[in-house]
Design a protein around this motif. Structure first.
Motif, PDB file in Angstrom:
ATOM      1  N   VAL A 162      87.249  42.034  52.898  1.00 14.91           N
ATOM      2  CA  VAL A 162      86.115  41.564  51.845  1.00 14.91           C
ATOM      3  C   VAL A 162      85.940  41.353  51.531  1.00 14.91           C
ATOM      4  O   VAL A 162      86.549  40.648  49.919  1.00 14.91           O
ATOM      5  CB  VAL A 162      86.478  43.303  51.752  1.00 14.91           C
ATOM      6  N   ALA A 163      84.745  39.931  51.479  1.00 17.94           N
ATOM      7  CA  ALA A 163      84.711  39.461  50.242  1.00 17.94           C
ATOM      8  C   ALA A 163      83.194  38.988  50.058  1.00 17.94           C
ATOM      9  O   ALA A 163      82.081  39.247  50.906  1.00 17.94           O
ATOM     10  CB  ALA A 163      85.391  37.656  50.662  1.00 17.94           C
ATOM     11  N   GLY A 164      83.058  38.265  48.896  1.00 19.30           N
ATOM     12  CA  GLY A 164      81.006  38.562  49.130  1.00 19.30           C
ATOM     13  C   GLY A 164      80.386  36.486  47.885  1.00 19.30           C
ATOM     14  O   GLY A 164      79.473  36.701  47.797  1.00 19.30           O
ATOM     15  N   THR A 165      81.672  35.667  47.911  1.00 20.69           N
ATOM     16  CA  THR A 165      81.481  35.318  47.073  1.00 20.69           C
ATOM     17  C   THR A 165      81.627  33.382  47.857  1.00 20.69           C
ATOM     18  O   THR A 165      83.001  33.502  48.581  1.00 20.69           O
ATOM     19  CB  THR A 165      82.031  34.688  45.359  1.00 20.69           C
ATOM     20  N   ARG A 166      81.177  32.672  47.093  1.00 16.76           N
ATOM     21  CA  ARG A 166      81.664  31.866  47.385  1.00 16.76           C
ATOM     22  C   ARG A 166      83.441  30.712  47.561  1.00 16.76           C
ATOM     23  O   ARG A 166      83.978  30.967  48.349  1.00 16.76           O
ATOM     24  CB  ARG A 166      81.276  30.299  47.295  1.00 16.76           C
ATOM     25  N   PRO A 167      83.358  31.171  46.310  1.00 19.61           N
ATOM     26  CA  PRO A 167      85.358  31.054  45.915  1.00 19.61           C
ATOM     27  C   PRO A 167      86.192  31.402  47.040  1.00 19.61           C
ATOM     28  O   PRO A 167      87.168  31.553  47.753  1.00 19.61           O
ATOM     29  CB  PRO A 167      85.721  31.144  44.519  1.00 19.61           C
ATOM     30  N   ALA A 216      73.530  43.566  50.531  1.00 17.70           N
ATOM     31  CA  ALA A 216      73.547  43.477  48.746  1.00 17.70           C
ATOM     32  C   ALA A 216      72.607  44.883  48.357  1.00 17.70           C
ATOM     33  O   ALA A 216      71.543  44.338  48.561  1.00 17.70           O
ATOM     34  CB  ALA A 216      73.400  42.419  48.046  1.00 17.70           C
ATOM     35  N   PRO A 217      73.398  45.060  48.043  1.00 16.38           N
ATOM     36  CA  PRO A 217      72.388  46.923  47.281  1.00 16.38           C
ATOM     37  C   PRO A 217      72.509  45.606  46.314  1.00 16.38           C
ATOM     38  O   PRO A 217      72.103  44.565  45.735  1.00 16.38           O
ATOM     39  CB  PRO A 217      74.037  47.848  46.470  1.00 16.38           C
ATOM     40  N   PRO A 218      71.100  46.407  44.988  1.00 14.08           N
ATOM     41  CA  PRO A 218      70.110  46.178  44.299  1.00 14.08           C
ATOM     42  C   PRO A 218      70.947  45.410  43.382  1.00 14.08           C
ATOM     43  O   PRO A 218      71.528  46.148  43.021  1.00 14.08           O
ATOM     44  CB  PRO A 218      69.502  47.221  43.661  1.00 14.08           C
ATOM     45  N   ASP A 261      72.485  44.274  39.653  1.00 12.05           N
ATOM     46  CA  ASP A 261      72.243  45.182  38.356  1.00 12.05           C
ATOM     47  C   ASP A 261      73.358  44.235  37.217  1.00 12.05           C
ATOM     48  O   ASP A 261      74.156  43.692  37.964  1.00 12.05           O
ATOM     49  CB  ASP A 261      73.185  45.927  38.840  1.00 12.05           C
ATOM     50  N   PRO A 262      72.633  43.914  35.832  1.00 11.54           N
ATOM     51  CA  PRO A 262      73.794  42.544  35.329  1.00 11.54           C
ATOM     52  C   PRO A 262      74.666  43.406  34.994  1.00 11.54           C
ATOM     53  O   PRO A 262      75.961  43.107  34.419  1.00 11.54           O
ATOM     54  CB  PRO A 262      72.681  42.391  34.296  1.00 11.54           C
ATOM     55  N   SER A 263      74.718  44.855  35.436  1.00 10.83           N
ATOM     56  CA  SER A 263      76.279  45.451  34.770  1.00 10.83           C
ATOM     57  C   SER A 263      77.182  45.226  36.005  1.00 10.83           C
ATOM     58  O   SER A 263      77.007  45.392  36.872  1.00 10.83           O
ATOM     59  CB  SER A 263      75.450  46.982  33.856  1.00 10.83           C
ATOM     60  N   PRO A 264      78.090  44.753  35.240  1.00 13.56           N
ATOM     61  CA  PRO A 264      79.390  44.503  36.326  1.00 13.56           C
ATOM     62  C   PRO A 264      79.959  46.291  37.242  1.00 13.56           C
ATOM     63  O   PRO A 264      80.059  46.118  38.136  1.00 13.56           O
ATOM     64  CB  PRO A 264      80.448  44.252  35.745  1.00 13.56           C
ATOM     65  N   ASP A 265      79.923  47.043  35.884  1.00 15.13           N
ATOM     66  CA  ASP A 265      80.541  47.907  36.449  1.00 15.13           C
ATOM     67  C   ASP A 265      79.330  49.121  37.648  1.00 15.13           C
ATOM     68  O   ASP A 265      79.648  49.680  38.506  1.00 15.13           O
ATOM     69  CB  ASP A 265      80.559  49.453  35.164  1.00 15.13           C
ATOM     70  N   VAL A 266      78.622  48.585  37.057  1.00  8.28           N
ATOM     71  CA  VAL A 266      77.222  48.940  38.055  1.00  8.28           C
ATOM     72  C   VAL A 266      77.252  48.255  40.141  1.00  8.28           C
ATOM     73  O   VAL A 266      77.414  49.064  41.090  1.00  8.28           O
ATOM     74  CB  VAL A 266      75.946  48.952  37.941  1.00  8.28           C
ATOM     75  N   MET A 267      77.442  47.405  39.796  1.00 12.00           N
ATOM     76  CA  MET A 267      77.775  46.316  40.651  1.00 12.00           C
ATOM     77  C   MET A 267      78.853  46.550  41.938  1.00 12.00           C
ATOM     78  O   MET A 267      78.616  47.062  42.521  1.00 12.00           O
ATOM     79  CB  MET A 267      77.474  44.894  40.261  1.00 12.00           C
ATOM     80  N   VAL A 268      79.701  46.566  40.562  1.00 10.69           N
ATOM     81  CA  VAL A 268      81.214  48.045  42.123  1.00 10.69           C
ATOM     82  C   VAL A 268      80.628  48.827  42.144  1.00 10.69           C
ATOM     83  O   VAL A 268      81.279  48.969  42.830  1.00 10.69           O
ATOM     84  CB  VAL A 268      82.813  47.620  40.596  1.00 10.69           C
ATOM     85  N   SER A 269      80.360  49.773  41.677  1.00 11.67           N
ATOM     86  CA  SER A 269      79.809  51.401  41.985  1.00 11.67           C
ATOM     87  C   SER A 269      79.013  50.925  43.211  1.00 11.67           C
ATOM     88  O   SER A 269      79.317  52.011  44.502  1.00 11.67           O
ATOM     89  CB  SER A 269      79.801  51.849  41.397  1.00 11.67           C
ATOM     90  N   ARG A 270      77.838  50.075  43.272  1.00 14.04           N
ATOM     91  CA  ARG A 270      76.934  49.799  44.038  1.00 14.04           C
ATOM     92  C   ARG A 270      77.651  49.237  45.503  1.00 14.04           C
ATOM     93  O   ARG A 270      77.621  49.640  46.931  1.00 14.04           O
ATOM     94  CB  ARG A 270      75.939  49.231  43.759  1.00 14.04           C
ATOM     95  N   PHE A 271      78.494  49.001  45.521  1.00  9.94           N
ATOM     96  CA  PHE A 271      79.177  47.501  46.524  1.00  9.94           C
ATOM     97  C   PHE A 271      80.573  48.397  47.375  1.00  9.94           C
ATOM     98  O   PHE A 271      80.491  48.735  48.444  1.00  9.94           O
ATOM     99  CB  PHE A 271      79.842  46.308  45.800  1.00  9.94           C
ATOM    100  N   ALA A 272      80.834  49.578  46.175  1.00  7.14           N
ATOM    101  CA  ALA A 272      81.848  50.619  46.925  1.00  7.14           C
ATOM    102  C   ALA A 272      81.137  51.346  48.072  1.00  7.14           C
ATOM    103  O   ALA A 272      82.110  51.487  48.798  1.00  7.14           O
ATOM    104  CB  ALA A 272      83.214  50.807  45.858  1.00  7.14           C
ATOM    105  N   ALA A 277      80.561  40.279  55.253  1.00  4.92           N
ATOM    106  CA  ALA A 277      79.954  40.032  53.813  1.00  4.92           C
ATOM    107  C   ALA A 277      79.781  40.564  52.932  1.00  4.92           C
ATOM    108  O   ALA A 277      79.422  41.367  53.758  1.00  4.92           O
ATOM    109  CB  ALA A 277      79.188  38.659  54.118  1.00  4.92           C
ATOM    110  N   THR A 278      80.015  40.943  52.198  1.00  2.65           N
ATOM    111  CA  THR A 278      78.935  41.753  50.599  1.00  2.65           C
ATOM    112  C   THR A 278      77.959  41.867  50.818  1.00  2.65           C
ATOM    113  O   THR A 278      77.025  42.435  50.517  1.00  2.65           O
ATOM    114  CB  THR A 278      79.407  42.715  49.835  1.00  2.65           C
ATOM    115  N   GLY A 279      77.550  40.106  50.465  1.00  6.39           N
ATOM    116  CA  GLY A 279      76.314  39.804  50.534  1.00  6.39           C
ATOM    117  C   GLY A 279      76.168  39.761  48.927  1.00  6.39           C
ATOM    118  O   GLY A 279      74.737  39.275  48.355  1.00  6.39           O
ATOM    119  N   GLN A 280      77.160  39.098  48.346  1.00  6.86           N
ATOM    120  CA  GLN A 280      77.236  39.276  46.536  1.00  6.86           C
ATOM    121  C   GLN A 280      76.355  37.753  46.678  1.00  6.86           C
ATOM    122  O   GLN A 280      75.262  37.142  45.889  1.00  6.86           O
ATOM    123  CB  GLN A 280      78.691  39.017  45.678  1.00  6.86           C
TER     124      GLN A 280
END
Length: 389
Positions: free
Chosen positions: A12-17, A66-68, A70-81, A41-44
Motif C-alpha cells: 500500500v503506497a501513494g507517493t513517488r518515493p 484519493a479522498p478530498p 486536507d492540509p492536516s496530516p491527521d485528517v489525511m491519514v484518517s481519510r486514507f485509512a 495506489a492510494t492516490g496521494q
C-alpha cells in the motif's frame, strides 16, 4: 497460518518515493512462484507515482480514489485509512507492506492493524529523535513501527533504534539494507553515463520539507542565487508540486540565467542528474541514501537527519537552511578539490542492493514458521483470514 500455499502480499503506497522503493520488491517477488505481490495506489501523488513505476515497467494493481485533500496530516491519514480498509477486506492479503513514513504508509498500516492483518514495514527504525522534525514523517514512522509485525531496518543504526523502543515496538526486526539502493543500482545499470562533464559544474538543488516552507525555502533560494552569481556553475532545481513550495521557488529563482527550474524529474533522469552533479543541495531523505552510493557529495538542508549513516560515511554534511552556511560549504566543495574528493568516495551505508531479496526471504520464513512466544500471529488475524471467508 499460511502453509505451503501462495503468500499474498499487498503493498500500500501513494507517493513517488514509495513507488521507487517498492518497485524492486515487486520485481523480485514476480520471480518467486510462491508469492503473489500486488500494489495498491492510494492516490496521494497519482501522476508522479505512476511515472516512477513506469520506469520499472510496473503499474498499480489496485487504484483508490484519493479522498478530498486536507492540509492536516491527521485528517489525511484518517481519510486514507477509511478508504484503504474496505479495499483490504476485498483483497484479503496475508500481509500488508508499507514503506517509509508517508501519510499513505501510516494509513495503510493503521487499516491493516484494525483488521488484524500482519504488517511489514520497509525502512523501519529511522529516527530524527525530534517528533516535529520532520513533521509528520517522524510521527508516522514511529507509529508504523509500533504496529508492524515485521520491521525491515535498513541499517544497524536503525535496528538499534528499534531495540531501544522494545517496550512499545513488539515486531520482529531484521537488518536488510534499503530497497532504494536496489532501485538506484538497477536504474544506474540501465543508463549510459559518460565521463565528467566539461565546463560549468552542475549543482542539483531539491527542497520541499514541510518544516522549511516559508522562511526556510526563502533562505535556501537566497543561497542558490548567490551561488548562481559565481558564473561557473549551473543549478538544476526540480520544483516540488506543493504550491507553497513552487510559488516561492519560481518567484525567487525563475529569472536567473544559470538556474533551470523543471517539474519533478522522471526517476531515470533524476538518477542521471545525481550522477552528473558536482554537489547536491537537498532536504530529501531518499537523496541522502542514494548519493553516497553514486559518490556525489551532499549538503543536507535540514537541522537534523534520520540518516546519520551518510554523515558517518563522510558523504553528507548537515548545513541547515542558513544562507551563509549553505554558500560557504558549497563554495568549499567547488573550490577545494581535496575536500570534494573526500566526500565523493562512493560508500554503501544503506546496503548493497540486495534488500528486496532479504525482505522476501523473511516474509517466506515468517509464513512457514509455527507461531511461538517470540513470533506470535496478530491477535485478530483469524477474524479476517478465516471467519470472513
Amino acid at each position: 497460518m499460511v502453509s505451503s500455499a501462495t503468500v499474498r502480499i499487498l503493498c500500500v503506497a501513494g507517493t513517488r518515493p514509495e513507488a521507487i522503493k517498492l518497485a524492486p520488491i515487486l520485481l523480485a517477488a514476480a520471480e518467486r512462484p510462491n508469492l503473489d505481490c500486488r500494489l495498491c495506489a492510494t492516490g496521494q501523488h497519482d501522476a508522479l507515482f505512476d511515472e516512477a513505476l513506469r520506469d520499472f515497467g510496473l503499474s498499480p494493481d489496485v487504484r483508490l480514489a484519493a479522498p478530498p485533500h486536507d492540509p492536516s496530516p491527521d485528517v489525511m491519514v484518517s481519510r486514507f485509512a477509511d478508504t484503504i480498509e474496505p479495499m483490504l477486506m476485498d483483497e484479503r492479503p496475508d500481509i500488508v507492506l508499507v514503506q517509509g513514513d508517508t501519510n499513505s504508509a501510516y494509513a495503510g498500516a493503521l487499516a491493516a492493524y484494525r483488521l488484524g492483518i500482519p504488517i511489514g514495514h520497509v525502512e523501519a527504525g529511522l529516527r530524527s529523535h525530534d517528533i516535529a522534525l520532520p513533521w509528520p514523517e517522524e510521527r508516522n514512522r514511529v507509529m508504523i513501527d509500533r504496529l508492524a509485525d515485521l520491521l525491515f531496518a535498513p541499517t544497524p543504526e536503525s535496528a538499534a533504534n528499534i531495540e531501544f523502543e522494545r517496550d512499545v515496538v513488539k515486531g520482529r526486526c531484521l537488518i536488510t539494507g534499503n530497497t532504494g539502493i536496489d532501485a538506484l543500482l538497477t536504474m544506474r545499470s540501465r543508463l549510459l553515463v559518460g565521463g565528467p562533464v566539461k565546463g560549468r559544474r552542475l549543482i542539483l538543488l531539491t527542497c520541499h520539507r514541510r518544516e522549511s516552507i516559508g522562511s526556510g525555502i526563502e533562505a535556501i533560494c537566497a543561497a542558490a542565487l548567490r551561488l548562481a552569481d559565481r558564473g561557473d556553475v549551473d543549478i538544476l532545481c526540480p520544483v516540488h508540486p506543493n504550491p507553497a513550495v513552487a510559488e516561492t521557488v519560481h518567484n525567487f529563482l525563475g529569472r536567473h540565467s544559470a538556474i533551470s527550474l523543471t517539474g519533478a524529474l522522471p526517476y531515470r533522469d533524476a538518477v542521471m542528474a545525481m550522477v552528473r552533479a558536482h554537489v547536491i543541495l537537498t532536504d530529501s531523505g531518499g537523496v541522502q541514501e542514494e548519493a553516497p552510493a553514486l559518490g556525489t557529495p551532499v549538503l543536507v538542508l535540514r537541522e537534523v537527519t534520520e540518516r546519520p549513516e551518510g554523515i558517518a560515511s563522510g558523504n553528507l554534511l548537515l548545513v541547515g537552511t542558513d544562507p551563509d552556511r549553505i554558500v560557504a560549504e558549497t563554495n568549499r566543495l567547488l573550490d577545494e578539490p581535496a575536500l570534494h574528493a573526500a566526500m565523493a568516495r562512493p560508500a554503501f551505508p544503506f546496503g548493497l542492493g540486495d534488500a528486496s531479496a532479504k525482505i522476501l526471504d523473511a516474509i517466506e520464513q515468517y509464513f512457514s514458521s509455527a507461531p511461538s512466544d517470540d513470533h506470535p500471529l496478530p491477535f485478530a488475524r483469524t477474524w479476517i483470514m478465516d471467519s470472513a471467508r
